[in-house]
Design a protein around this motif. Structure first.
Motif, PDB file in Angstrom:
ATOM      1  N   PRO A   1     -40.062  18.942   1.490  1.00 13.64           N
ATOM      2  CA  PRO A   1     -41.187  18.015   1.653  1.00 13.64           C
ATOM      3  C   PRO A   1     -41.607  17.776   3.096  1.00 13.64           C
ATOM      4  N   THR A   2     -40.659  17.769   4.030  1.00 11.95           N
ATOM      5  CA  THR A   2     -41.038  17.524   5.419  1.00 11.95           C
ATOM      6  C   THR A   2     -41.867  18.664   5.998  1.00 11.95           C
ATOM      7  N   GLU A   3     -41.829  19.832   5.366  1.00 15.80           N
ATOM      8  CA  GLU A   3     -42.668  20.961   5.787  1.00 15.80           C
ATOM      9  C   GLU A   3     -43.974  20.964   4.998  1.00 15.80           C
ATOM     10  N   ARG A   4     -43.854  20.962   3.683  1.00 16.25           N
ATOM     11  CA  ARG A   4     -45.026  20.923   2.800  1.00 16.25           C
ATOM     12  C   ARG A   4     -44.703  20.009   1.626  1.00 16.25           C
ATOM     13  N   GLY A   5     -45.253  18.821   1.666  1.00 13.50           N
ATOM     14  CA  GLY A   5     -45.004  17.847   0.612  1.00 13.50           C
ATOM     15  C   GLY A   5     -46.255  17.559  -0.181  1.00 13.50           C
ATOM     16  N   LEU A   6     -46.752  16.331  -0.099  1.00 16.51           N
ATOM     17  CA  LEU A   6     -47.953  15.948  -0.836  1.00 16.51           C
ATOM     18  C   LEU A   6     -49.149  16.777  -0.387  1.00 16.51           C
ATOM     19  N   TRP A   7     -49.758  17.455  -1.351  1.00 18.07           N
ATOM     20  CA  TRP A   7     -50.946  18.272  -1.112  1.00 18.07           C
ATOM     21  C   TRP A   7     -50.764  19.219   0.078  1.00 18.07           C
ATOM     22  N   GLY A   8     -49.534  19.723   0.224  1.00 21.65           N
ATOM     23  CA  GLY A   8     -49.239  20.712   1.246  1.00 21.65           C
ATOM     24  C   GLY A   8     -49.021  20.155   2.635  1.00 21.65           C
ATOM     25  N   ARG A   9     -49.060  18.829   2.773  1.00 23.84           N
ATOM     26  CA  ARG A   9     -48.876  18.231   4.093  1.00 23.84           C
ATOM     27  C   ARG A   9     -47.449  17.709   4.265  1.00 23.84           C
ATOM     28  N   PRO A  10     -46.947  17.650   5.502  1.00 22.16           N
ATOM     29  CA  PRO A  10     -45.586  17.150   5.727  1.00 22.16           C
ATOM     30  C   PRO A  10     -45.430  15.741   5.150  1.00 22.16           C
ATOM     31  N   THR A  11     -44.320  15.513   4.466  1.00 23.96           N
ATOM     32  CA  THR A  11     -44.103  14.227   3.802  1.00 23.96           C
ATOM     33  C   THR A  11     -42.665  13.785   3.995  1.00 23.96           C
ATOM     34  N   ALA A  12     -42.496  12.606   4.573  1.00 32.03           N
ATOM     35  CA  ALA A  12     -41.169  12.003   4.698  1.00 32.03           C
ATOM     36  C   ALA A  12     -40.975  11.037   3.541  1.00 32.03           C
ATOM     37  N   ILE A  13     -39.850  11.173   2.842  1.00 28.72           N
ATOM     38  CA  ILE A  13     -39.535  10.304   1.710  1.00 28.72           C
ATOM     39  C   ILE A  13     -38.282   9.516   2.071  1.00 28.72           C
ATOM     40  N   ASN A  14     -38.420   8.200   2.136  1.00 31.79           N
ATOM     41  CA  ASN A  14     -37.297   7.330   2.473  1.00 31.79           C
ATOM     42  C   ASN A  14     -37.143   6.250   1.416  1.00 31.79           C
ATOM     43  N   SER A  15     -35.902   5.909   1.105  1.00 29.85           N
ATOM     44  CA  SER A  15     -35.664   4.823   0.158  1.00 29.85           C
ATOM     45  C   SER A  15     -36.077   3.496   0.784  1.00 29.85           C
ATOM     46  N   VAL A  16     -36.362   2.522  -0.066  1.00 30.53           N
ATOM     47  CA  VAL A  16     -36.775   1.225   0.471  1.00 30.53           C
ATOM     48  C   VAL A  16     -35.636   0.562   1.243  1.00 30.53           C
ATOM     49  N   GLU A  17     -34.385   0.830   0.869  1.00 26.14           N
ATOM     50  CA  GLU A  17     -33.276   0.265   1.644  1.00 26.14           C
ATOM     51  C   GLU A  17     -33.235   0.869   3.039  1.00 26.14           C
ATOM     52  N   THR A  18     -33.489   2.166   3.147  1.00 26.00           N
ATOM     53  CA  THR A  18     -33.550   2.799   4.463  1.00 26.00           C
ATOM     54  C   THR A  18     -34.608   2.127   5.329  1.00 26.00           C
ATOM     55  N   LEU A  19     -35.798   1.973   4.772  1.00 25.28           N
ATOM     56  CA  LEU A  19     -36.909   1.377   5.516  1.00 25.28           C
ATOM     57  C   LEU A  19     -36.637  -0.079   5.867  1.00 25.28           C
ATOM     58  N   ALA A  20     -35.880  -0.771   5.021  1.00 26.72           N
ATOM     59  CA  ALA A  20     -35.583  -2.182   5.265  1.00 26.72           C
ATOM     60  C   ALA A  20     -34.690  -2.385   6.483  1.00 26.72           C
ATOM     61  N   ASN A  21     -33.993  -1.341   6.920  1.00 29.93           N
ATOM     62  CA  ASN A  21     -33.148  -1.443   8.110  1.00 29.93           C
ATOM     63  C   ASN A  21     -33.945  -1.363   9.410  1.00 29.93           C
ATOM     64  N   LEU A  22     -35.137  -0.785   9.360  1.00 35.42           N
ATOM     65  CA  LEU A  22     -35.874  -0.492  10.592  1.00 35.42           C
ATOM     66  C   LEU A  22     -36.298  -1.728  11.381  1.00 35.42           C
ATOM     67  N   PRO A  23     -36.834  -2.778  10.757  1.00 34.88           N
ATOM     68  CA  PRO A  23     -37.268  -3.925  11.564  1.00 34.88           C
ATOM     69  C   PRO A  23     -36.158  -4.509  12.431  1.00 34.88           C
ATOM     70  N   ASP A  24     -34.955  -4.625  11.889  1.00 37.00           N
ATOM     71  CA  ASP A  24     -33.841  -5.167  12.670  1.00 37.00           C
ATOM     72  C   ASP A  24     -33.449  -4.225  13.807  1.00 37.00           C
ATOM     73  N   ILE A  25     -33.463  -2.926  13.531  1.00 42.47           N
ATOM     74  CA  ILE A  25     -33.087  -1.958  14.567  1.00 42.47           C
ATOM     75  C   ILE A  25     -34.025  -2.071  15.761  1.00 42.47           C
ATOM     76  N   PHE A  26     -35.323  -2.225  15.495  1.00 41.97           N
ATOM     77  CA  PHE A  26     -36.277  -2.293  16.604  1.00 41.97           C
ATOM     78  C   PHE A  26     -36.306  -3.671  17.259  1.00 41.97           C
ATOM     79  N   GLU A  27     -35.991  -4.713  16.518  1.00 39.69           N
ATOM     80  CA  GLU A  27     -35.969  -6.043  17.134  1.00 39.69           C
ATOM     81  C   GLU A  27     -34.700  -6.261  17.947  1.00 39.69           C
ATOM     82  N   TYR A  28     -33.554  -5.871  17.393  1.00 42.74           N
ATOM     83  CA  TYR A  28     -32.274  -6.179  18.039  1.00 42.74           C
ATOM     84  C   TYR A  28     -31.662  -5.000  18.785  1.00 42.74           C
ATOM     85  N   GLY A  29     -32.143  -3.790  18.527  1.00 42.02           N
ATOM     86  CA  GLY A  29     -31.679  -2.628  19.268  1.00 42.02           C
ATOM     87  C   GLY A  29     -30.631  -1.807  18.540  1.00 42.02           C
ATOM     88  N   PRO A  30     -30.486  -0.541  18.930  1.00 41.89           N
ATOM     89  CA  PRO A  30     -29.534   0.350  18.255  1.00 41.89           C
ATOM     90  C   PRO A  30     -28.080  -0.060  18.437  1.00 41.89           C
TER      91      PRO A  30
END
Length: 522
Positions: free
Chosen positions: A319-348
Motif C-alpha cells: 500500500p505505501t507504494e500503490r494503495g488507494l487508486w494506485g496512490r501511496p497509502t499509509a494505513i495506521n491503527s487508531v491506537e497508533t495515531l492516538a500516540n502522536l499528539p503526546d509524542i509531539f507535545e512532550y517529545g520523543p
C-alpha cells in the motif's frame, strides 16, 4: 403504528442515495443506506443502488455478499441474537441460550456469567442497556495514564498539532523515528518507515492518502472502540499530524460497521475540529466496514473503500507504494495515531521513558474471560503476562490464556513470565497482536478454546484462496474429530499457501497449543 410500504422505503432510500456521489467507491456507503432503511439487503433496493452508482448488478451483489455483517432477510421483531465469541462462550459455560449466532459483538468485557444477547431487530448498539456499555468499556485500574488520558474537552486544543506545525514534514518524520513508535495494530511495523516509504513513492505515484484503521474485527478486542468513544479528538489530532508528515490532503477513517457509537463520536469530533479550523486543507472522511475478520487486513480495507469485494490484494506492490487508486497509502491503527499528539507535545524522550529500548511506549491491553477486572488497561511494552493476570484477578484457576485472537496463540501458566512484545513472544505462536488477552478457566479448557478459534477461522475465510478456504474448514473438522494426523498435514499447506496474513496465521493457535500443552491437549 402504520407499517412503511415498499414504495415509501424506496423513496427514503432514493433520498439517502442522492447525498452520495454517483461512483463505484460509494458501493459500501450505499449498501449501509439500504441496511438502515430496510434492516436487511433488499434485492430490489440493490437494483436501485446499482443504477445510482453506475455499477453492474452482478458486481454489486458480489460486493454485498463478501461482507458478513449484512443480512438478506429481516430479523423477526422478537429475534434473540447471541454472541458466540470466545469470551461469551466462557461466560455461558454449558448453558448458552438458543438464538441467532453472532460471531462476536465486541462487548467482551461485559460478559460475566452470561453471554451478551440482544433482543429485537434494531441496530445492535441501540438495543443494549447503558449498563452493558459501561461494563464493556471499563478501564481496569493499575495501569499507566498516557494514551488513556483524555487530551481534549469540549473545545479541541490540539497542542501536539501546534508543536508539529513548528517543524518541517521531514523534521517531524525524524521526530517520530527518534521516538521509536511502532504500529499498535498487531504487526508493530516502525511508523517512520511506513510513512517514509509513502513519501518516497509520492514522487512516482502521486499524493499519498492516509487510512485510520478502526475496523477492529478481532474477537476479544475493543480498545479502538474505547479510544474512539472516549477521546476521538486524540485520534483526529493524530490523523492531522500524520497527514502533515505524509503530505496527504485526504484521510479515510475506517470504522467497524457495528460500532455506531464510535462512528458518531468520530463524526462529532470532525465537526468540532472543522469549526476550530484545525482541518483546513484536509478532508477526513468516515467509512464504515461491514463485518468479516478479513476486513482488518490492510489491503482488504483498500478494496472496501474503492467499492470492491472484501478480499485481499496480491502483494507487492504494498500500500505505501500503490494503495488507494494506485496512490501511496499509509494505513495506521487508531491506537497508533492516538500516540502522536503526546509524542509531539512532550517529545520523543518522554515517550521512551516507559517500555523497552527497542519497544518503547505503552500498549492498550483488553482483558476478558475468567477475570474479575475486565476492560482496557494501558501497560508498558515488556511487562510480564503474569503481572497483567495479577491485575486482572482471575475468577478461578486458569488453564491458560489466549492472546492475539484467532491468529494468535496460547500461554500455559508455566509461561506466564513471558513479557508482552511485538512479534512471536515465545517463538511458538503466542502473539501480542492487538492486545486482547482472554482468561481461559480450567472449567472451560484449552481444547474447547482451540476449537472455537479453528471454527472461527473457517467461518471467516473470505474464500479467495484455496488453502485457506478449504484448509481452515478441514482443520476445524479434523480437530473436532480428534484426527491429529490430518491436522499435522494441513498446517504447512495453510501456512505456506494462503494469500494473506490471516490465512497464513490460521494454524497458529494449533501450533501454539501443541507447544504450550503438548500431549495433554492433543
Amino acid at each position: 403504528m402504520t407499517e412503511t410500504t415498499p414504495q415509501e422505503q424506496l423513496e427514503k432510500l432514493r433520498t439517502a442515495l442522492a447525498d452520495l456521489p454517483r461512483r463505484r467507491s460509494q458501493a459500501l456507503p450505499a449498501l449501509h443506506e439500504v441496511d438502515h432503511v430496510y434492516g436487511f439487503l433488499d434485492t430490489a433496493a440493490l437494483e436501485e443502488v446499482a443504477r445510482w452508482i453506475h455499477m453492474p448488478r452482478a458486481e454489486l451483489f458480489a460486493v454485498a455478499t463478501s461482507y458478513t455483517e449484512f443480512r438478506w432477510r429481516p430479523l423477526a421483531p422478537d429475534a434473540l441474537r447471541v454472541c458466540r465469541g470466545l469470551s461469551c462462550r466462557i461466560a455461558a459455560g454449558d448453558a448458552a441460550p438458543d438464538g441467532e449466532d453472532h460471531e462476536c459483538m465486541f462487548l467482551c468485557a461485559a460478559a460475566d456469567r452470561d453471554p451478551i444477547t440482544v433482543r429485537g431487530a434494531g441496530r445492535l448498539e441501540d438495543s443494549l442497556d447503558a449498563s452493558v456499555f459501561e461494563s464493556a468499556r471499563a478501564l481496569v485500574p493499575g495501569g499507566e495514564s498516557r494514551v488513556t488520558v483524555r487530551r481534549s474537552a469540549a473545545h479541541p486544543q490540539w497542542r501536539g498539532w501546534q508543536a508539529t506545525m513548528q517543524l518541517s514534514p521531514s523534521d517531524a518524520l525524524g521526530l517520530v523515528q527518534r521516538a521509536g513508535l511502532l504500529g499498535r495494530g498487531g504487526a508493530y511495523f516502525p511508523v517512520h518507515l511506513k510513512w517514509g516509504g509513502a513519501v518516497d513513492a509520492s514522487t512516482r505515484n502521486g499524493q499519498p492518502y492516509l487510512v485510520a484503521n478502526g475496523e477492529e474485527g478481532e474477537p476479544g478486542t475493543f480498545k479502538d472502540r474505547w479510544l474512539m468513544e472516549s477521546d476521538p479528538q486524540r485520534i483526529l489530532e493524530g490523523i492531522r499530524i500524520a497527514c502533515y508528515v505524509l503530505g496527504a490532503a485526504h484521510a479515510f477513517w475506517y470504522i467497524n460497521g457495528m460500532a455506531d457509537r464510535s462512528a458518531a463520536a468520530a463524526q462529532s469530533a470532525i465537526a468540532d475540529a472543522q469549526a476550530a479550523g484545525f482541518l483546513d486543507g484536509l478532508t477526513v472522511e468516515i467509512r464504515r466496514g461491514a463485518g468479516g475478520y478479513v476486513c482488518g487486513e490492510e489491503s482488504v480495507i483498500l478494496e472496501s473503500i474503492e467499492g470492491r469485494r472484501a478480499v485481499p490484494r496480491l502483494k507487492p506492490p504494498y500500500p505505501t507504494e500503490r494503495g488507494l487508486w494506485g496512490r501511496p497509502t499509509a494505513i495506521n491503527s487508531v491506537e497508533t495515531l492516538a500516540n502522536l499528539p503526546d509524542i509531539f507535545e512532550y517529545g520523543p524522550d518522554w515517550f521512551r521513558e516507559v517500555g523497552g529500548e527497542s519497544t518503547p511506549g505503552t500498549k492498550l491491553i483488553q482483558l476478558s474471560g475468567a477475570f474479575r477486572n475486565r476492560g482496557v488497561i494501558e501497560l508498558p511494552l515488556g511487562i510480564p503476562v503474569a503481572k497483567i493476570i495479577e491485575l486482572a484477578q482471575p475468577t478461578e484457576a486458569l488453564a491458560g490464556v489466549t492472546m492475539g485472537g484467532p491468529s494468535g496463540g496460547f500461554l500455559a501458566p508455566g509461561h506466564f513470565d513471558t513479557p508482552i512484545a511485538p512479534g512471536a513472544m515465545d517463538g511458538h505462536g503466542a502473539l501480542l497482536g492487538a492486545g486482547g488477552i482472554i482468561g481461559i478457566p480450567q472449567s472451560f479448557g484449552i481444547e474447547r478454546a482451540l476449537q472455537v478459534w479453528a471454527d472461527y477461522n473457517a467461518n471467516e475465510s473470505c474464500g479467495k484462496c484455496t488453502p485457506c478456504r478449504e484448509g481452515s474448514g478441514r482443520m476445524a473438522e479434523a480437530l473436532a474429530d480428534g484426527n491429529w494426523a490430518d491436522v499435522e498435514a494441513l498446517i504447512p499447506l495453510i501456512t505456506a499457501g494462503s494469500l494473506c496474513g490471516l490465512g497464513q496465521m490460521a494454524a497458529n493457535p494449533v501450533t501454539s497449543a501443541r507447544h504450550q500443552f503438548g500431549g495433554s491437549i492433543l
